[in-house]
Design a protein around this motif. Structure first.
Motif, PDB file in Angstrom:
ATOM      1  N   LEU A  22       0.839  -1.202   0.000  1.00 42.86           N
ATOM      2  CA  LEU A  22       0.000   0.000   0.000  1.00 42.86           C
ATOM      3  C   LEU A  22       0.875   1.254   0.000  1.00 42.86           C
ATOM      4  O   LEU A  22       0.607   2.207  -0.747  1.00 42.86           O
ATOM      5  CB  LEU A  22      -0.919  -0.010   1.216  1.00 42.86           C
ATOM      6  N   ILE A  32      -1.148   4.385  -1.549  1.00 41.39           N
ATOM      7  CA  ILE A  32      -2.570   4.211  -1.246  1.00 41.39           C
ATOM      8  C   ILE A  32      -2.831   4.529   0.221  1.00 41.39           C
ATOM      9  O   ILE A  32      -2.242   3.899   1.104  1.00 41.39           O
ATOM     10  CB  ILE A  32      -3.022   2.774  -1.562  1.00 41.39           C
ATOM     11  N   ASP A  33      -3.703   5.494   0.471  1.00 44.36           N
ATOM     12  CA  ASP A  33      -4.157   5.813   1.827  1.00 44.36           C
ATOM     13  C   ASP A  33      -5.419   4.997   2.077  1.00 44.36           C
ATOM     14  O   ASP A  33      -6.496   5.329   1.607  1.00 44.36           O
ATOM     15  CB  ASP A  33      -4.455   7.308   1.946  1.00 44.36           C
ATOM     16  N   TYR A  34      -5.284   3.908   2.819  1.00 43.84           N
ATOM     17  CA  TYR A  34      -6.363   2.935   2.960  1.00 43.84           C
ATOM     18  C   TYR A  34      -7.680   3.581   3.396  1.00 43.84           C
ATOM     19  O   TYR A  34      -8.736   3.317   2.815  1.00 43.84           O
ATOM     20  CB  TYR A  34      -5.957   1.846   3.960  1.00 43.84           C
ATOM     21  N   ASN A  90      -8.932   6.398   3.021  1.00 47.65           N
ATOM     22  CA  ASN A  90      -9.589   7.217   2.009  1.00 47.65           C
ATOM     23  C   ASN A  90     -10.041   6.415   0.801  1.00 47.65           C
ATOM     24  O   ASN A  90     -10.650   6.959  -0.123  1.00 47.65           O
ATOM     25  CB  ASN A  90      -8.653   8.338   1.541  1.00 47.65           C
ATOM     26  N   GLU A  91      -9.737   5.112   0.804  1.00 48.21           N
ATOM     27  CA  GLU A  91     -10.034   4.283  -0.358  1.00 48.21           C
ATOM     28  C   GLU A  91     -11.132   3.255  -0.102  1.00 48.21           C
ATOM     29  O   GLU A  91     -11.875   2.900  -1.010  1.00 48.21           O
ATOM     30  CB  GLU A  91      -8.764   3.545  -0.794  1.00 48.21           C
ATOM     31  N   TYR A  92     -11.228   2.770   1.143  1.00 47.75           N
ATOM     32  CA  TYR A  92     -12.137   1.655   1.428  1.00 47.75           C
ATOM     33  C   TYR A  92     -12.979   1.933   2.665  1.00 47.75           C
ATOM     34  O   TYR A  92     -12.553   2.642   3.574  1.00 47.75           O
ATOM     35  CB  TYR A  92     -11.338   0.362   1.636  1.00 47.75           C
ATOM     36  N   LEU A 136      -7.624  -6.338   1.325  1.00 45.45           N
ATOM     37  CA  LEU A 136      -8.410  -5.238   0.766  1.00 45.45           C
ATOM     38  C   LEU A 136      -9.824  -5.768   0.581  1.00 45.45           C
ATOM     39  O   LEU A 136     -10.011  -6.908   0.121  1.00 45.45           O
ATOM     40  CB  LEU A 136      -7.843  -4.756  -0.569  1.00 45.45           C
ATOM     41  N   ARG A 177      -5.630  -5.311  -5.846  1.00 40.33           N
ATOM     42  CA  ARG A 177      -5.953  -3.886  -5.958  1.00 40.33           C
ATOM     43  C   ARG A 177      -6.868  -3.629  -7.141  1.00 40.33           C
ATOM     44  O   ARG A 177      -7.858  -2.885  -7.030  1.00 40.33           O
ATOM     45  CB  ARG A 177      -4.659  -3.074  -6.085  1.00 40.33           C
ATOM     46  N   THR A 227     -11.114  -2.408  -7.015  1.00 43.71           N
ATOM     47  CA  THR A 227     -11.434  -1.066  -7.511  1.00 43.71           C
ATOM     48  C   THR A 227     -12.197  -1.110  -8.831  1.00 43.71           C
ATOM     49  O   THR A 227     -13.289  -0.579  -8.943  1.00 43.71           O
ATOM     50  CB  THR A 227     -10.157  -0.225  -7.684  1.00 43.71           C
ATOM     51  N   TYR A 277     -15.096  -0.220  -2.372  1.00 38.33           N
ATOM     52  CA  TYR A 277     -14.236   0.877  -2.811  1.00 38.33           C
ATOM     53  C   TYR A 277     -14.992   2.202  -2.844  1.00 38.33           C
ATOM     54  O   TYR A 277     -16.048   2.324  -3.463  1.00 38.33           O
ATOM     55  CB  TYR A 277     -13.699   0.543  -4.194  1.00 38.33           C
ATOM     56  N   GLY A 290     -14.229   4.933  -4.286  1.00 42.29           N
ATOM     57  CA  GLY A 290     -14.159   5.659  -5.541  1.00 42.29           C
ATOM     58  C   GLY A 290     -15.178   5.216  -6.570  1.00 42.29           C
ATOM     59  O   GLY A 290     -15.294   5.834  -7.640  1.00 42.29           O
TER      60      GLY A 290
END
Length: 461
Positions: free
Chosen positions: A140, A145-147, A149-151, A164, A354, A358, A371, A373
């Motif tokens: 990561l 990857i800032d976990y 902010n992603e999941y 993940l 990853r 995503t 995710y 995003g």
């Protein structure tokens, strides 16, 4: 609904055990049955000795390959990553717990394992403790990857990320709107468990084999901790401190009182019938044997799958609250995409993990992604359009959108590795209660002592 509202809503959704869900179907745990394939027939992957040749990684899971479009997922990944080939290994039995046992055996036998999908936090934490999974922190960091902010679902165990999250599960209530209309009831937008059981009583109709119960409670652990399941603290059989039984809490008692009321009023399918007839929540609901079920988001696009089911409009309501003043919260869970600690292709395994969590899960058009995003509005549209057996005209989309919009998830509780022993101790007593062999006070007293004994034994070791 605007994308911004989706993002604002679902940024706050975290993970709670169940979880689970789906597991199977859930849930928390898949229980649809099926024939287990002989994994020993899987051909061995040849070692790559030429740097120009693609590396082959293996991904182990329990899903049906065709129904879940895994071939399409793999093709899309390989097209974008020609240096990696993905071989999927699955008994295709939709039984996650059984598959995890097979994976344990494969690891002990020295088989090639690279990516392993785990269905719930209990299985995940147990195998983290056993050293089965590789920490992903350095991968990561290397990818920037800032976990958080992603999941949504927090997979952190003792300060490290070992997975993940892929599929995101949240919980809600599915209702037969035709039955609601006949009873003169509105689709709930904010309700308590007391009101849920009021609805169950009002929706119960008929007698004998043709009786329609107001609700059906499945056999998973989720249904014997209903009022605790979505709490911000102490949502499980063990308190958040990991060393104290939670069985004697008000919320666990309330959970058993919910079940007791359903049996006494005849508004919930008797537990004895559920186990003796091996009843499953899908045919019970879609076959109109029950007007409501508490279930999870894996059911959004699963109206099909039940032969000759009557047609009726499906409505959605948020997970009921324990008390009137509580916020609207939902338990939540995920599939955990992990890397086997003994993998010889860790970089490639992480690259697939990853990508799938995503992009791939969106292309799969089967599940809500964890995710952050992802465009959730687009995802839900895809879910329905990809399921031709679901008549969109028979879905109350307004109620579904509202339910997703207002539901906030309870904080994460990753259970200790011995959670399975704790649950067994609790269920042994609760089953006697559900079969009306002992009263609620005796059940709580015995279960509390049994659970604390299991905790003390494991903590002291």
């Amino acid at each position: 609904m605007k994308k911004g509202k989706w993002v604002h809503l679902l940024m706050g959704l975290l993970f709670a055990v169940g979880l689970a869900a789906c597991s199977s179907d859930e849930g928390s745990t898949n229980d649809d049955g099926g024939t287990t394939a002989d994994e020993s027939n899987t051909p061995e992957v040849e070692e790559n000795t030429n740097g120009d040749e693609p590396v082959t990684i293996r991904m182990h899971h329990w899903y049906n390959e065709e129904q879940d479009r895994w071939h399409e997922v793999v093709e899309a990944f390989e097209a974008e990553h020609p240096h990696i080939k993905v071989e999927t290994v699955s008994p295709e039995n939709n039984d996650a717990n059984e598959t995890m046992q097979q994976i344990d055996l494969a690891a002990a036998s020295g088989d090639q394992l690279d990516v392993i999908i785990v269905n719930d936090a209990a299985n995940y934490s147990q195998r983290v403790a056993q050293g089965m999974f590789e920490p992903l922190d350095e991968y990561l960091d290397a990818a920037g990857i800032d976990y958080e902010n992603e999941y949504r679902v927090n997979t952190n165990v003792d300060g490290h990320y070992y997975a993940l999250p892929g599929k995101y599960n949240m919980f809600f209530v599915m209702l037969n709107q035709d039955a609601l209309d006949e009873a003169g009831l509105d689709v709930p937008t904010d309700w308590t468990w007391d009101e849920y059981m009021d609805y169950a009583a009002a929706l119960t109709e008929g007698e004998g084999p043709s009786k329609r119960y107001g609700t059906f409670f499945h056999t998973w652990m989720d249904y014997v901790k209903l009022a605790a399941f979505n709490q911000p603290v102490d949502s499980n059989i063990i308190k958040d401190d990991g060393v104290t039984s939670n069985v004697d809490s008000d919320h666990i008692r309330q959970s058993l009182e919910i079940r007791e009321r359903g049996h006494e009023e005849g508004s919930a399918t008797p537990y004895a019938d559920t186990i003796s007839l091996d009843l499953n929540y899908r045919p019970q609901f879609f076959g109109e044997s029950a007007a409501m079920i508490m279930t999870g988001s894996w059911m959004i696009n699963e109206r099909g799958g039940v032969d000759d089911a009557p047609e009726f409009t499906v409505a959605y309501a948020p997970y009921p609250k324990a008390s009137e003043g509580d916020p609207i919260t939902t338990p939540a869970g995920a599939d955990f995409l992990t890397m086997y600690s003994g993998s010889e292709h860790k970089e490639e395994a992480f690259e697939f993990i990853r990508w799938y969590t995503t992009e791939g899960i969106v292309l799969q058009e089967k599940y809500l992604p964890d995710y952050l995003g992802a465009d959730l509005e687009d995802v839900i549209t895809r879910l329905h359009e990809a399921s031709p057996e679901v008549d969109i005209e028979l879905v109350n989309m307004e109620s579904l959108i509202h339910t997703l919009e207002v539901s906030e998830a309870a904080p994460v509780f990753i259970p200790p590795a011995f959670i399975g022993e704790v649950e067994t101790a609790y269920r042994n007593e609760v089953e006697r209660f559900l079969l009306e062999e002992q009263d609620i006070d005796t059940t709580i007293e015995n279960a509390h002592e049994a659970v604390q004994s299991v905790i003390d034994t494991n903590v002291s070791e």
